[in-house]
Motif scaffolding. Structure first.
Motif, short mmCIF file in Angstrom:
data_model
loop_
_atom_site.label_atom_id
_atom_site.label_comp_id
_atom_site.label_asym_id
_atom_site.label_seq_id
_atom_site.Cartn_x
_atom_site.Cartn_y
_atom_site.Cartn_z
N UNK A 32 0.85 -1.20 0.00
CA UNK A 32 0.00 0.00 0.00
C UNK A 32 0.88 1.25 0.00
N UNK A 33 0.24 2.36 -0.18
CA UNK A 33 0.94 3.64 -0.29
C UNK A 33 1.79 3.94 0.95
N UNK A 40 12.20 7.84 -9.23
CA UNK A 40 11.72 8.66 -10.34
C UNK A 40 11.32 7.84 -11.55
N UNK A 41 11.97 6.69 -11.77
CA UNK A 41 11.62 5.86 -12.93
C UNK A 41 10.20 5.32 -12.83
N UNK A 42 9.75 4.98 -11.63
CA UNK A 42 8.37 4.51 -11.44
C UNK A 42 7.39 5.67 -11.59
N UNK A 43 7.73 6.82 -11.05
CA UNK A 43 6.86 7.99 -11.21
C UNK A 43 6.69 8.34 -12.68
N UNK A 44 7.77 8.31 -13.44
CA UNK A 44 7.70 8.64 -14.87
C UNK A 44 6.85 7.61 -15.63
N UNK A 56 -1.97 8.67 -7.43
CA UNK A 56 -1.34 7.39 -7.07
C UNK A 56 -0.13 7.56 -6.18
N UNK A 57 0.29 8.80 -5.92
CA UNK A 57 1.51 9.04 -5.16
C UNK A 57 1.24 9.89 -3.94
N UNK A 66 5.72 7.72 -2.35
CA UNK A 66 5.19 6.37 -2.17
C UNK A 66 4.07 6.14 -3.18
N UNK A 67 4.00 4.92 -3.70
CA UNK A 67 3.06 4.57 -4.76
C UNK A 67 1.94 3.71 -4.21
N UNK A 68 0.69 3.99 -4.62
CA UNK A 68 -0.47 3.22 -4.19
C UNK A 68 -0.78 2.15 -5.23
N UNK A 69 -0.20 0.98 -5.06
CA UNK A 69 -0.36 -0.12 -6.00
C UNK A 69 -1.82 -0.58 -6.11
N UNK A 70 -2.52 -0.63 -4.99
CA UNK A 70 -3.92 -1.04 -5.00
C UNK A 70 -4.76 -0.07 -5.84
N UNK A 71 -4.61 1.21 -5.64
CA UNK A 71 -5.37 2.19 -6.40
C UNK A 71 -5.01 2.12 -7.88
N UNK A 72 -3.76 1.90 -8.21
CA UNK A 72 -3.34 1.79 -9.61
C UNK A 72 -4.03 0.61 -10.29
#
Length: 74
Positions: A32-33, A40-44, A56-57, A66-72
């Motif tokens: 989770x987030x 930066x590579x994941x954000x891009x 998502x961030x 931090x990235x919200x994999x569930x929301x994505x």
């Protein structure tokens, strides 16, 4: 972002003649987030894959993201 969920649905359509409108999806445990710091590579990649990627961030106090994999996947 490689659209794994979408690729899975397309594979099910090909192999099993699955109708996507009849699929029901459940999410199991995932990162989770709160705990998924990304670079930066994941954000891009997310910006290219998701029109509303800003949702998502979560920017952390130390400046990291931090990235919200569930929301994505949703």
């Amino acid at each position: 972002m490689q659209n794994v969920a979408g690729a899975t649905v397309r594979a099910m359509q090909t192999a099993y003649h699955t109708d996507p409108a009849e699929l029901r999806v459940g999410f199991g445990p995932c990162i989770r987030v709160c705990c998924y710091g990304v670079g930066e590579e994941v954000r891009a990649a997310a910006q290219r894959a998701f029109p509303a990627s800003v949702a998502l961030f979560a920017r952390q106090p130390d400046g990291s993201h931090h990235f919200d994999l569930l929301l994505a996947n949703t």
